[in-house]
Write an enzyme that holds these catalytic residues in place. Structure first.
Site, PDB file in Angstrom:
ATOM      1  N   SER A 311       0.794  -1.212   0.000  1.00  0.00           N
ATOM      2  CA  SER A 311       0.000   0.000   0.000  1.00  0.00           C
ATOM      3  C   SER A 311       0.836   1.276   0.000  1.00  0.00           C
ATOM      4  O   SER A 311       1.468   1.599  -0.997  1.00  0.00           O
ATOM      5  CB  SER A 311      -0.932  -0.069   1.213  1.00  0.00           C
ATOM      6  OG  SER A 311      -1.911   0.913   1.146  1.00  0.00           O
ATOM      7  N   ASP A 322       9.600   5.354 -10.600  1.00  0.00           N
ATOM      8  CA  ASP A 322       9.158   5.989 -11.840  1.00  0.00           C
ATOM      9  C   ASP A 322       9.907   7.286 -12.110  1.00  0.00           C
ATOM     10  O   ASP A 322      10.177   7.628 -13.268  1.00  0.00           O
ATOM     11  CB  ASP A 322       7.652   6.269 -11.778  1.00  0.00           C
ATOM     12  CG  ASP A 322       6.806   5.039 -12.056  1.00  0.00           C
ATOM     13  OD1 ASP A 322       7.384   3.947 -12.196  1.00  0.00           O
ATOM     14  OD2 ASP A 322       5.570   5.167 -12.126  1.00  0.00           O
ATOM     15  N   LYS A 336      -1.145  -4.195  -3.004  1.00  0.00           N
ATOM     16  CA  LYS A 336      -2.430  -3.593  -2.614  1.00  0.00           C
ATOM     17  C   LYS A 336      -2.487  -2.171  -3.154  1.00  0.00           C
ATOM     18  O   LYS A 336      -1.875  -1.267  -2.606  1.00  0.00           O
ATOM     19  CB  LYS A 336      -2.623  -3.576  -1.104  1.00  0.00           C
ATOM     20  CG  LYS A 336      -3.987  -2.985  -0.721  1.00  0.00           C
ATOM     21  CD  LYS A 336      -4.177  -2.836   0.762  1.00  0.00           C
ATOM     22  CE  LYS A 336      -5.554  -2.246   1.054  1.00  0.00           C
ATOM     23  NZ  LYS A 336      -5.652  -0.842   0.607  1.00  0.00           N
TER      24      LYS A 336
END
Length: 444
Positions: A311, A322, A336
């Site tokens: 999460s 990224d 999740k």
């Protein structure tokens, strides 16, 4: 596990974003101004017509149960069970919270609660350990992420809801509990634990070696962002100058507060998107961007993740990956990628409803996939060879001195130092080696 702050009952719909597995810390989202019901296309009012045939069937089933079941069942029990069934069959994280469960969810974001220190989920009807929390009875007993809890005090967990299982594992501090676990398809084994007050320190830091800092985030609590900022300042002060490299350890971090994940990411980014969410209800589509400040001073970074990183941990790892800010190392994360909203109801009850998915800056949904590390390093047991007792040149009588005037280094000249975290942690030692390599090739 962490639980949310207690708040007064709102007159309008209040949204609370959750980014953990069960009962993780949450941050209250600003209440929607007279928030409307979610729009459904195809009706002039925005509401779908009631399914009359299904409602008639529901009423008939209710009537048949009341009339024919072997024991009397009151309407309240039947209706609440029906509501639980509606929620439990949506996804593993949506739930109907009765007063006790809702109160537990609201307990605190201070990181202190009673129990074993296990974050759990459900897999194939069994209770699965997402991650043990550092310095708790669970972690000290050797419970690992991925373990299946098949029995609690001799009672099978198959078919139990997550809330029921968590309720069984909680209890008075000092009381004992027996868990039967299955690890990686092996034979069941029992672990006896003593419940305790769990005090979770969300941020830990230290210098592994001169120039190389280590930052461990165990959970994302309300104040985790500010604690990470303070830890970075301490590391620089302790080092005496800018760090050469930093390891951010998110292994076995089950998640927590969305805002904290954003704040932690922002400490390492100067610009760009951190995370965004997409859903159907008002205010479920959010975007979070980094500000120009960089508390980490742009040092080389490695982020450690594993199957217990879930999460909010995945938000941070995904953002730094990224944005090419850090090398992500370890094993695949939990996966999740959904956001839960707490919707208070009457009589101290609430719905915990999945209302959105979150996406990394490059548009990746982590749901049911997880973050793949840039460099896969599995956990391994370290064994170290004993120092050789053999002779070196400096041990030989009449040896020449060093050509540059340096001191001799005979055998046994290196004194054993204090134990270091990387000495017994293969993944951490590999992360440190990578940082050293980056420092050598890029320059300080």
């Amino acid at each position: 596990m962490l639980h949310p702050r207690r708040f007064a009952r709102p007159s309008t719909l209040t949204l609370a974003l959750l980014l953990g597995i069960y009962g993780s810390a949450w941050a209250q989202h600003p209440p929607a101004e007279m928030a409307p019901a979610p729009e459904v296309q195809g009706t002039s009012t925005g509401r779908a017509p009631l399914p009359l045939d299904e409602l008639r069937t529901f009423a008939e089933v209710l009537d048949r149960i009341k009339a024919a079941y072997v024991e009397p069942v009151d309407d309240k029990t039947l209706l609440e069970n029906a509501i639980k069934g509606m929620l439990s069959n949506l996804d593993p994280h949506s739930a109907y919270l009765e007063p006790e469960a809702f109160a537990e969810l609201q307990e605190s974001t201070s990181g202190e609660f009673g129990g074993l220190g296990i974050e759990v989920g459900i897999e194939d009807g069994f209770i699965k350990v997402v991650s043990p929390i550092d310095d708790t009875p669970a972690s000290r007993a050797g419970i690992e992420a991925g373990d299946l809890i098949v029995k609690i005090d001799g009672k099978p967990t198959k078919g139990l809801s997550m809330i029921e299982a968590v309720g069984m594992m909680r209890g008075k501090p000092g009381s004992e509990i027996n868990l039967s676990l299955v690890r990686e398809g092996g034979k069941p084994f029992d672990v006896k634990l003593t419940r305790a007050i769990i005090k979770v320190t969300s941020v830990k830091s230290q210098l592994l070696e001169p120039g190389y800092g280590y930052l461990r985030v165990t959970q994302f609590q309300v104040n985790t962002g500010s604690e990470v900022g303070k830890a970075l300042a301490r590391l620089r002060k302790e080092n005496g100058q800018k760090l050469n490299g930093l390891i951010l350890d998110l292994r076995n971090n089950p998640g927590g507060v969305l805002q904290a994940a954003v704040e932690v990411s922002d400490h390492f980014l100067k610009k760009g998107l951190i995370v965004y969410t997409k859903g159907r209800i008002a205010n479920s589509e959010l975007r979070f961007n980094a500000d120009p400040a960089d508390a980490s001073e742009g040092v080389s970074m490695v982020v450690l993740i594993n199957g217990g990183s879930a999460s909010a941990s995945e938000i941070v790892a995904g953002a730094l990956q990224d944005q090419k800010r850090a090398v992500v190392m370890g094993t695949d994360s939990f996966g999740k990628g959904s956001v839960q909203t707490v919707l208070p109801l009457n009589n101290d009850r609430a719905l915990k409803l999945t209302t959105a998915l979150y996406y990394t800056p490059n548009g990746r949904s982590i749901q049911a996939q997880g973050i793949e590390p840039d460099i896969e390093v599995t956990r391994a047991k370290l064994t170290r060879e004993q120092a050789s007792d053999g002779l070196r040149e400096a041990d030989l009588a009449g040896h020449l001195g060093n050509g540059n005037g340096g001191a001799d280094r005979p055998s046994g000249s290196k004194a054993a130092g204090e134990p270091r975290p990387q000495d017994d942690d293969y993944q951490l030692s590999q992360a440190l080696n990578l940082l050293k390599g980056l420092t050598l090739t890029r320059g300080k």
